[in-house]
Design a protein around this motif. Structure first.
Motif, PDB file in Angstrom:
ATOM      1  N   UNK A  86       0.807  -1.209   0.000  1.00 17.38           N
ATOM      2  CA  UNK A  86       0.000   0.000   0.000  1.00 17.38           C
ATOM      3  C   UNK A  86       0.846   1.267   0.000  1.00 17.38           C
ATOM      4  N   UNK A  87       2.056   1.174   0.542  1.00 15.05           N
ATOM      5  CA  UNK A  87       2.960   2.316   0.431  1.00 15.05           C
ATOM      6  C   UNK A  87       3.323   2.573  -1.027  1.00 15.05           C
ATOM      7  N   UNK A  88       3.609   1.501  -1.782  1.00 15.64           N
ATOM      8  CA  UNK A  88       3.989   1.655  -3.186  1.00 15.64           C
ATOM      9  C   UNK A  88       2.821   2.166  -4.029  1.00 15.64           C
ATOM     10  N   UNK A  89       1.653   1.557  -3.855  1.00 15.60           N
ATOM     11  CA  UNK A  89       0.494   1.997  -4.636  1.00 15.60           C
ATOM     12  C   UNK A  89       0.027   3.376  -4.188  1.00 15.60           C
ATOM     13  N   UNK A  90       0.092   3.633  -2.878  1.00 13.77           N
ATOM     14  CA  UNK A  90      -0.286   4.949  -2.377  1.00 13.77           C
ATOM     15  C   UNK A  90       0.649   6.032  -2.875  1.00 13.77           C
ATOM     16  N   UNK A  91       1.953   5.738  -2.893  1.00  4.93           N
ATOM     17  CA  UNK A  91       2.919   6.716  -3.394  1.00  4.93           C
ATOM     18  C   UNK A  91       2.675   7.019  -4.864  1.00  4.93           C
ATOM     19  N   UNK A  92       2.263   6.002  -5.622  1.00  4.39           N
ATOM     20  CA  UNK A  92       1.988   6.208  -7.039  1.00  4.39           C
ATOM     21  C   UNK A  92       0.841   7.192  -7.237  1.00  4.39           C
ATOM     22  N   UNK A  93      -0.230   7.039  -6.435  1.00  3.52           N
ATOM     23  CA  UNK A  93      -1.357   7.970  -6.522  1.00  3.52           C
ATOM     24  C   UNK A  93      -0.991   9.342  -5.971  1.00  3.52           C
ATOM     25  N   UNK A  94      -0.283   9.356  -4.836  1.00  2.00           N
ATOM     26  CA  UNK A  94       0.098  10.626  -4.218  1.00  2.00           C
ATOM     27  C   UNK A  94       1.044  11.405  -5.125  1.00  2.00           C
ATOM     28  N   UNK A  95       1.954  10.706  -5.803  1.00  3.85           N
ATOM     29  CA  UNK A  95       2.876  11.395  -6.705  1.00  3.85           C
ATOM     30  C   UNK A  95       2.135  12.155  -7.790  1.00  3.85           C
ATOM     31  N   UNK A  96       1.072  11.538  -8.343  1.00  4.95           N
ATOM     32  CA  UNK A  96       0.278  12.240  -9.352  1.00  4.95           C
ATOM     33  C   UNK A  96      -0.413  13.444  -8.725  1.00  4.95           C
ATOM     34  N   UNK A  97      -0.863  13.290  -7.472  1.00  3.80           N
ATOM     35  CA  UNK A  97      -1.474  14.412  -6.766  1.00  3.80           C
ATOM     36  C   UNK A  97      -0.481  15.571  -6.605  1.00  3.80           C
ATOM     37  N   UNK A  98       0.793  15.222  -6.446  1.00  2.13           N
ATOM     38  CA  UNK A  98       1.818  16.262  -6.292  1.00  2.13           C
ATOM     39  C   UNK A  98       1.953  17.114  -7.543  1.00  2.13           C
ATOM     40  N   UNK A  99       1.643  16.521  -8.704  1.00  2.96           N
ATOM     41  CA  UNK A  99       1.672  17.322  -9.931  1.00  2.96           C
ATOM     42  C   UNK A  99       0.627  18.433  -9.876  1.00  2.96           C
ATOM     43  N   UNK A 100      -0.517  18.149  -9.229  1.00  3.87           N
ATOM     44  CA  UNK A 100      -1.528  19.189  -9.061  1.00  3.87           C
ATOM     45  C   UNK A 100      -0.994  20.312  -8.174  1.00  3.87           C
TER      46      UNK A 100
END
Length: 344
Positions: A76-90
């Motif tokens: 969940x850290x890996x999958x969560x980081x993947x989603x959060x990273x895209x959020x960081x682009x916002x």
């Protein structure tokens, strides 16, 4: 660490997060300088150099969590980081402020990275839902994903050097960020590499502290390790990405910023194999369920928002960000509400 007072666990977590943030702020200009000396494109430098280095906290958390018997936290850290990273682009879009960030990112290599990442995330969801099978002590699915990520990095790297199409200025007059050449960096390549390696080591050590303190926090508070891994640890281990892409945007190195995020996500998916190697018992994706599948699909949809933005290259904004960034933000909030129902 689980037996320590809760305030000390929180203090370690915050100190480690601060160290990760500080090192991340110094990474972007150095990686940009190394890319310039090696004469590689911004998108490739962001994907391979910056993306690989900023994935070190995830490497630390995945390894320590898996060895400690908490494979769900690692996944969940890996999958969560993947989603959060895209959020960081916002968030980077808000920092950009003058329009949609994707309107000034014109290299097809960046678009290729996003599409390849979406395909791998879809593959992760399929494996989670269909089940993984052990092969030589690892999951067959994680092996396929790791090989797919390596192939994706190779394809994106070769795509960087091809002139498949030449972007023209859009109606608003935006051009590729590479049009303006910066002054040559006078620091030696050896010095840049050594300093960058030192920053990467700091990020790696701080990542171990983040993993241990977050795991202890989850155990002390009784919170779901799935949600802790997907949200709390993911945000903390994504701090290098946030600091590095904000620095890149401020320096007008837009390809570097987006390449960092898409590249980091490819590395994160590759680390699922590391989690499998470090964990005992059945394959880590075999232990995953609906929560993890939803996490992968959420990251896929959020990546799709920015991929559409890269194709459209429109400069329209809402809430000081592009429509693609706003869409990704809304998807993340809605996804969190939906995933909370499956958290255990």
């Amino acid at each position: 660490m689980i037996q320590w007072p809760l305030w000390s666990i929180c203090a370690i977590f915050l100190a480690a997060a601060a160290a990760v943030w500080w090192a991340g702020t110094l990474l972007s200009p150095r990686v940009d300088a190394i890319g310039g000396k090696l004469r590689i494109g911004q998108a490739f430098a962001g994907m391979l150099l910056l993306g690989g280095i900023t994935s070190l906290p995830e490497l630390a958390t995945v390894t320590t969590s898996s060895i400690g018997g908490n494979a769900p936290l690692a996944v969940n850290n890996l999958l969560g980081s993947t989603a959060v990273n895209i959020l960081l682009l916002a968030m980077a879009d808000i920092v950009f402020g003058r329009g949609a960030l994707t309107s000034v990112v014109a290299k097809p290599a960046t678009l290729m990275q996003g599409v390849l990442g979406m395909m791998l995330l879809g593959l992760v969801a399929m494996i989670v839902l269909s089940g993984d099978y052990p092969v030589f002590g690892m999951g067959a699915g994680t092996i396929i994903i790791a090989l797919g990520a390596l192939l994706a990095i190779r394809i994106a790297a070769r795509f960087e050097r091809r002139r498949v199409w030449q972007p023209a200025e859009d109606a608003e007059g935006s051009a590729s960020a590479d049009d303006g050449q910066s002054a040559p960096d006078r620091r030696s390549l050896r010095r840049l590499v050594l300093v960058t390696a030192g920053l990467g080591f700091i990020i790696l050590v701080a990542g171990v502290a983040l993993s241990q303190s977050a795991d202890a926090f989850a155990a002390r508070t009784g919170l779901s390790s799935g949600m802790i891994g997907f949200v709390l640890v993911a945000f903390a281990t994504s701090l290098p990405e946030l600091s590095s892409i904000v620095a890149a945007v401020r320096q007008k190195r837009y390809e570097l910023a987006v390449g960092d995020i898409f590249g980091t996500n490819l590395f994160n998916l590759m680390l699922l194999l590391v989690a499998d190697l470090a964990a005992s018992g059945p394959p880590v994706l075999e232990q995953a369920g609906a929560f993890e599948a939803l996490g992968a699909l959420l990251a896929l949809l959020m990546t799709g928002c920015f991929t559409i933005g890269l194709l459209e290259r429109k400069d329209k904004t809402i809430w000081r960000m592009g429509y693609d960034a706003a869409g990704a933000l809304l998807l993340f909030c809605g996804g969190m509400l939906l995933m909370a129902r499956f958290s255990s």
